[in-house]
Design a protein around this motif. Structure first.
Motif, mmCIF file in Angstrom:
data_model
loop_
_atom_site.group_PDB
_atom_site.id
_atom_site.type_symbol
_atom_site.label_atom_id
_atom_site.label_comp_id
_atom_site.label_asym_id
_atom_site.label_seq_id
_atom_site.Cartn_x
_atom_site.Cartn_y
_atom_site.Cartn_z
ATOM 1 N N ASP A 76 -11.889 -5.957 -6.731
ATOM 2 C CA ASP A 76 -11.245 -4.823 -6.074
ATOM 3 C C ASP A 76 -11.925 -4.486 -4.751
ATOM 4 O O ASP A 76 -11.254 -4.080 -3.798
ATOM 5 C CB ASP A 76 -11.264 -3.598 -6.993
ATOM 6 C CG ASP A 76 -10.221 -3.688 -8.100
ATOM 7 O OD1 ASP A 76 -9.270 -4.472 -7.944
ATOM 8 O OD2 ASP A 76 -10.360 -2.983 -9.115
ATOM 9 N N THR A 100 0.828 -1.200 0.000
ATOM 10 C CA THR A 100 0.000 0.000 0.000
ATOM 11 C C THR A 100 0.862 1.249 0.000
ATOM 12 O O THR A 100 1.846 1.336 0.740
ATOM 13 C CB THR A 100 -0.907 0.034 1.254
ATOM 14 O OG1 THR A 100 -1.622 -1.189 1.349
ATOM 15 C CG2 THR A 100 -1.891 1.186 1.187
ATOM 16 N N ALA A 133 -15.828 0.196 -5.108
ATOM 17 C CA ALA A 133 -14.886 -0.190 -6.153
ATOM 18 C C ALA A 133 -15.651 -0.502 -7.428
ATOM 19 O O ALA A 133 -16.866 -0.752 -7.407
ATOM 20 C CB ALA A 133 -14.061 -1.400 -5.712
ATOM 21 N N PHE A 170 -4.279 0.276 -9.119
ATOM 22 C CA PHE A 170 -5.523 0.448 -8.365
ATOM 23 C C PHE A 170 -5.374 1.663 -7.452
ATOM 24 O O PHE A 170 -4.559 1.667 -6.530
ATOM 25 C CB PHE A 170 -5.824 -0.810 -7.550
ATOM 26 C CG PHE A 170 -7.158 -0.802 -6.847
ATOM 27 C CD1 PHE A 170 -8.248 -0.086 -7.341
ATOM 28 C CD2 PHE A 170 -7.339 -1.518 -5.674
ATOM 29 C CE1 PHE A 170 -9.467 -0.080 -6.695
ATOM 30 C CE2 PHE A 170 -8.559 -1.524 -5.017
ATOM 31 C CZ PHE A 170 -9.623 -0.809 -5.531
ATOM 32 N N LEU A 220 -10.174 -4.189 -1.046
ATOM 33 C CA LEU A 220 -10.351 -3.065 -0.120
ATOM 34 C C LEU A 220 -10.902 -3.542 1.218
ATOM 35 O O LEU A 220 -10.499 -3.069 2.282
ATOM 36 C CB LEU A 220 -11.299 -2.024 -0.723
ATOM 37 C CG LEU A 220 -10.756 -1.119 -1.815
ATOM 38 C CD1 LEU A 220 -11.827 -0.120 -2.230
ATOM 39 C CD2 LEU A 220 -9.514 -0.373 -1.347
ATOM 40 N N ASP A 224 -0.230 -2.701 -4.485
ATOM 41 C CA ASP A 224 -1.544 -3.290 -4.753
ATOM 42 C C ASP A 224 -2.638 -2.221 -4.695
ATOM 43 O O ASP A 224 -3.586 -2.229 -5.491
ATOM 44 C CB ASP A 224 -1.858 -4.378 -3.722
ATOM 45 C CG ASP A 224 -0.880 -5.538 -3.788
ATOM 46 O OD1 ASP A 224 -0.480 -5.901 -4.913
ATOM 47 O OD2 ASP A 224 -0.512 -6.065 -2.722
ATOM 48 N N ILE A 225 -2.505 -1.299 -3.706
ATOM 49 C CA ILE A 225 -3.481 -0.223 -3.527
ATOM 50 C C ILE A 225 -2.736 1.086 -3.292
ATOM 51 O O ILE A 225 -1.838 1.151 -2.442
ATOM 52 C CB ILE A 225 -4.413 -0.484 -2.327
ATOM 53 C CG1 ILE A 225 -5.115 -1.831 -2.462
ATOM 54 C CG2 ILE A 225 -5.444 0.629 -2.188
ATOM 55 C CD1 ILE A 225 -5.942 -2.224 -1.246
ATOM 56 N N THR A 226 -3.092 2.107 -4.041
ATOM 57 C CA THR A 226 -2.548 3.447 -3.834
ATOM 58 C C THR A 226 -3.662 4.333 -3.282
ATOM 59 O O THR A 226 -4.694 4.505 -3.932
ATOM 60 C CB THR A 226 -1.999 4.044 -5.142
ATOM 61 O OG1 THR A 226 -0.991 3.179 -5.661
ATOM 62 C CG2 THR A 226 -1.420 5.426 -4.909
ATOM 63 N N ILE A 227 -3.456 4.848 -2.077
ATOM 64 C CA ILE A 227 -4.489 5.622 -1.382
ATOM 65 C C ILE A 227 -4.149 7.107 -1.444
ATOM 66 O O ILE A 227 -3.097 7.535 -0.955
ATOM 67 C CB ILE A 227 -4.617 5.181 0.083
ATOM 68 C CG1 ILE A 227 -4.977 3.697 0.164
ATOM 69 C CG2 ILE A 227 -5.651 6.029 0.814
ATOM 70 C CD1 ILE A 227 -5.010 3.153 1.579
ATOM 71 N N VAL A 233 -7.330 4.647 -5.048
ATOM 72 C CA VAL A 233 -8.541 4.999 -4.300
ATOM 73 C C VAL A 233 -8.307 6.320 -3.574
ATOM 74 O O VAL A 233 -7.171 6.739 -3.351
ATOM 75 C CB VAL A 233 -8.908 3.906 -3.271
ATOM 76 C CG1 VAL A 233 -9.094 2.566 -3.951
ATOM 77 C CG2 VAL A 233 -7.871 3.807 -2.160
#
Length: 234
Positions: free
Chosen positions: A115, A4, A110, A65, A119, A43-46, A67
């Motif tokens: 996805d 992340t 999502a 991905f 999350l 995996d996830i970019t916030i 968010v």
């Protein structure tokens, strides 16, 4: 492990980074939104920045991905060309106040079920209250939250100002504040309403207004009128 990246340097980014660092299933890196030239793959970019900056920041991200954490910004308005989502935590964040994420509602959205599950897994690594919330539902929740949190806190500030002006300790009001917040866990807010407005105690209302500044009088009158209108028989 869920890799992340958190982009941002505000209160939300600060507390989310601290929580992820404690989780055994998350590998997290936090970067400032002004330094987007080399964003690590994840995996996830916030994106945890102000609403006004989300579009610009998201347009510069190539990760698969992406968010955001906003309560009022649409998922579709993210400008990345890859998968999109929302990781919204319905809570007030102050840098110097610790957050118990086990009590924080996570409102997730999502584009695909796969996805959303990712999350959900990320949220469950630090919290328990997970909700599948659409953009329109989230916007509604956000404006409701402004009333119960931001506006209410401003009223606390006005109450503190009145106390300070009259050399009265604000702490005397703390038990009342606590009881009011506790009471609405058992009663609907309409049933919990008390005070001179709901009683239509005109003499007390007049006496209160005489004690207030012009700005405070305006707010008092608006809220009194709203309470009285809400409690009129149908």
């Amino acid at each position: 492990m869920i890799s992340t990246v958190i982009i941002g340097n505000g209160n939300v980014a600060h507390h989310l980074d601290k929580a992820f660092l404690k989780a055994k299933t998350i590998d997290v890196i936090k970067i400032n939104s002004r330094n987007l030239s080399n964003i690590p793959k994840a995996d996830i970019t916030i994106i945890a920045v102000s609403d006004n900056a989300i579009e610009e920041v998201s347009s510069k991200i190539e990760n698969s991905f992406v968010v955001h954490t906003s309560g009022s910004f649409s998922m579709d308005n993210l400008q990345n060309k890859t998968r999109k989502g929302v990781f919204y935590m319905l809570q007030t964040f102050s840098r110097d106040k610790e957050i118990d994420f086990s009590k924080v509602p996570f409102c997730l959205e999502a584009e695909t079920e796969k996805d959303y599950i990712l999350l959900e897994k990320l949220a469950k690594s630090i919290g328990n209250k997970i909700y599948n919330i659409t953009t329109e539902q989230r916007k509604t929740l956000h404006v409701a939250a402004v009333f119960v949190n931001n506006f209410t806190n401003h009223l606390y500030k006005i109450g503190a100002d009145i106390c300070d002006t009259n050399n009265v300790p604000f702490e005397i009001l703390q038990p009342l504040i606590d009881e009011t917040a506790s009471k609405i866990k058992q009663l609907k807010p309409a049933s919990a309403q008390t005070g001179p407005a709901v009683r239509n105690d005109t003499e007390t209302i007049k006496n209160h207004l005489d004690l207030l500044s012009k700005e405070q009088q305006t707010i008092y009158k608006i809220l009194t009128k709203s309470i009285q209108k809400s409690n009129k028989p149908e």
